[in-house]
Design an enzyme around this catalytic site. Structure first.
Site, mmCIF file in Angstrom:
data_model
loop_
_atom_site.group_PDB
_atom_site.id
_atom_site.type_symbol
_atom_site.label_atom_id
_atom_site.label_comp_id
_atom_site.label_asym_id
_atom_site.label_seq_id
_atom_site.Cartn_x
_atom_site.Cartn_y
_atom_site.Cartn_z
ATOM 1 N N GLY A 133 47.026 58.539 64.471
ATOM 2 C CA GLY A 133 47.239 59.680 65.702
ATOM 3 C C GLY A 133 46.725 58.683 66.770
ATOM 4 C CG ASP A 185 34.267 53.682 63.118
ATOM 5 O OD1 ASP A 185 34.469 53.847 61.827
ATOM 6 O OD2 ASP A 185 33.626 53.968 63.820
ATOM 7 C CB VAL A 186 40.284 51.517 64.594
ATOM 8 C CG1 VAL A 186 40.497 52.784 65.325
ATOM 9 C CG2 VAL A 186 41.450 50.491 65.207
ATOM 10 C CD GLN A 236 24.053 54.004 66.276
ATOM 11 O OE1 GLN A 236 23.097 53.494 66.674
ATOM 12 N NE2 GLN A 236 24.916 54.831 66.587
ATOM 13 C CD1 TRP A 271 24.478 62.378 63.318
ATOM 14 C CD2 TRP A 271 26.634 62.267 64.106
ATOM 15 N NE1 TRP A 271 24.604 62.919 64.601
ATOM 16 C CE2 TRP A 271 25.678 62.761 65.201
ATOM 17 C CE3 TRP A 271 27.986 62.204 64.488
ATOM 18 C CZ2 TRP A 271 26.120 62.890 66.469
ATOM 19 C CZ3 TRP A 271 28.498 62.450 65.760
ATOM 20 C CH2 TRP A 271 27.363 62.859 66.839
HETATM 21 C C1 2GW Z 1 37.935 60.851 65.466
HETATM 22 C C2 2GW Z 1 37.365 61.817 66.018
HETATM 23 C C3 2GW Z 1 37.756 62.648 66.987
HETATM 24 C C4 2GW Z 1 39.101 62.502 67.176
HETATM 25 C C5 2GW Z 1 39.650 61.713 66.210
HETATM 26 C C6 2GW Z 1 39.310 60.608 65.297
HETATM 27 C C7 2GW Z 1 39.910 59.953 64.789
HETATM 28 C C8 2GW Z 1 39.302 58.803 63.994
HETATM 29 C C9 2GW Z 1 41.485 59.660 64.852
HETATM 30 O O1 2GW Z 1 41.876 60.450 65.652
HETATM 31 N N1 2GW Z 1 42.048 58.678 64.177
HETATM 32 C C10 2GW Z 1 41.316 57.771 63.484
HETATM 33 O O2 2GW Z 1 41.958 57.073 62.839
HETATM 34 N N2 2GW Z 1 39.889 58.001 63.438
HETATM 35 C C11 2GW Z 1 39.452 56.711 62.271
HETATM 36 O O3 2GW Z 1 37.905 57.228 62.089
HETATM 37 C C12 2GW Z 1 39.182 55.621 62.918
HETATM 38 O O4 2GW Z 1 39.278 54.366 62.336
HETATM 39 C C13 2GW Z 1 37.826 55.730 63.686
HETATM 40 O O5 2GW Z 1 37.157 54.435 64.386
HETATM 41 C C14 2GW Z 1 37.129 56.407 62.479
HETATM 42 C C15 2GW Z 1 35.919 57.073 62.904
HETATM 43 O O6 2GW Z 1 35.966 57.967 63.986
HETATM 44 P P1 2GW Z 1 35.234 57.793 65.513
HETATM 45 O O7 2GW Z 1 35.431 56.001 65.627
HETATM 46 O O8 2GW Z 1 35.750 58.415 66.638
HETATM 47 O O9 2GW Z 1 33.730 58.069 64.964
HETATM 48 P P2 2GW Z 1 32.458 57.480 65.806
HETATM 49 O O10 2GW Z 1 32.774 56.180 66.671
HETATM 50 O O11 2GW Z 1 31.954 58.692 66.638
HETATM 51 O O12 2GW Z 1 31.552 57.041 64.733
HETATM 52 C C16 2GW Z 1 30.598 57.327 63.881
HETATM 53 O O13 2GW Z 1 30.672 58.598 63.212
HETATM 54 C C17 2GW Z 1 31.707 58.951 62.507
HETATM 55 C C18 2GW Z 1 31.425 60.127 61.844
HETATM 56 O O14 2GW Z 1 31.388 61.487 62.947
HETATM 57 C C19 2GW Z 1 32.042 57.751 61.352
HETATM 58 O O15 2GW Z 1 30.844 57.998 60.489
HETATM 59 C C20 2GW Z 1 32.324 56.621 61.992
HETATM 60 O O16 2GW Z 1 32.352 55.683 61.039
HETATM 61 C C21 2GW Z 1 30.915 56.250 62.763
HETATM 62 O O17 2GW Z 1 30.928 54.871 63.515
HETATM 63 MN MN MN Z 2 33.926 54.562 65.989
#
Ligand code: 2GW
Ligand code: MN
Length: 291
Positions: free
Chosen positions: A62, A150-151, A172, A239
């Site tokens: 997305g 994560d990306v 973290q 989380w």
């Molecule tokens: C995630 C949240 C809200 C809307 C979209 C997305 C989303 C995540 C997306 O639309 N497309 C997508 O490819 N992702 C993947 O999931 C992407 O690789 C992203 O880095 C990963 C985790 O989402 P992210 O980076 O928004 O989460 P954070 O940075 O708030 O991270 C921590 O908490 C997460 C769980 O809530 C995960 O455990 C993550 O690994 C943590 O770093």
């Molecule tokens: Mn992230």
């Protein structure tokens, strides 16, 4: 693939006393990596004689595909394991949006199209399922070590072979100096991710974990099982996958911990030195408005 870590002895490359003001060993004697705690020259020489292939998995679905993937991959190509063979396992939901990048020598891209879950919590959590399948089916035969990231981050300085280990966890950044009673672990006993108050060593960041394929496979399978068990019981950990990861690392101690230099949030402060990987500036309203 063979297990290099059996030949590499900690006393030959790890320098725990060089920065005495920092915590550099866990109670179970795993190194906590900071700049200055490792002998890069020694390690580069070692891995020149014992070449390894390193996998890097990342999901970009997305809006995260449009916004973050190009910078993540371009910066990884420059700074992730420079001089070593790397395979990027990139999961996207739209193949035509894969960024154009001219990869370096010994850099290989293995893209894969996966479906995007409807809820963002599931996008994040279901990475564990996809990773388990892929590790089992082919990654385990292609690499000696694998990192899952994560990306929404980008590399800023060499993130090298000093980070290789059997089971690698990222501390973290926001919780590095907090007592474990303040960690945002799942606190409801009904969840498989439950951690009792007063327990726990670090608050680990799910944005980065790694190790040998067999250790990482066990980790992702176990987290996925916890996530599915919670779904059956109508509970979702606070989380998400990160809560399950923290539970896993409580019960299976990492053999190497990456200090916040390896995943820094410049919102904490901008003076941080030796940052190798940094959180992207994220406008949550913008990237999450579709869910
Ligand atoms: C995630 C949240 C809200 C809307 C979209 C997305 C989303 C995540 C997306 O639309 N497309 C997508 O490819 N992702 C993947 O999931 C992407 O690789 C992203 O880095 C990963 C985790 O989402 P992210 O980076 O928004 O989460 P954070 O940075 O708030 O991270 C921590 O908490 C997460 C769980 O809530 C995960 O455990 C993550 O690994 C943590 O770093
Ligand atoms: Mn992230």
């Amino acid at each position: 693939p063979f297990r290099i870590s059996e030949k590499l002895s900690l006393q030959d490359w790890f320098l725990p006393s060089s920065k005495v003001e920092l915590r550099t060993k866990t109670p179970w004697n795993a190194p906590i990596l900071w700049e200055g705690t490792f002998n890069r020259t020694y390690l580069e020489e070692f891995y020149r004689n014992n070449p390894v292939t390193i996998g890097l998995t990342v999901f970009a679905l997305g809006k995260y595909l449009d916004k973050y993937l190009e910078k993540f991959l371009a910066s990884a190509d420059k700074y992730f394991m420079p001089g070593h063979k790397v395979i990027y396992y990139v999961m996207v939901d739209n193949h035509s949006k894969l960024p154009y990048i001219e990869y370096g020598t010994s850099r290989f891209l293995k893209p894969r199209v996966v479906a995007k879950e409807a809820r963002w919590q599931d996008v994040s959590m279901m990475r564990m399922k996809t990773l388990a399948d892929m590790l089992q089916d082919f990654i385990k035969d292609e690499v000696d070590y694998v990192f899952c990231m994560d990306v929404d981050m980008d590399f800023r300085a060499p993130y090298g072979v000093e980070t290789l280990g059997e089971l690698v966890a990222q501390a973290q950044a926001w919780f590095m100096n907090s007592p474990n009673t303040e960690f945002t672990y799942e606190r409801r006993p009904e969840s498989k991710a439950y951690i009792e108050m007063g327990q726990g060593d670090f608050y680990y960041h799910a944005a980065v974990f790694g190790g040998t394929p067999s250790r990482v496979l066990d980790l992702v399978r176990s987290c996925y099982a916890g996530i599915m068990e919670d779904k059956k019981n109508n509970i979702e950990a606070v989380w998400h996958d990160e809560s399950h990861l923290n539970k896993y690392f409580l019960e299976h101690k990492p053999t190497l911990i990456l200090s916040p230099e390896y995943c820094w949030d410049y919102k904490i402060h901008t003076e941080m030195e030796h940052v190798k990987l940094a959180w992207a500036v994220k406008d949550y309203a913008e990237v999450r408005d579709n869910v």
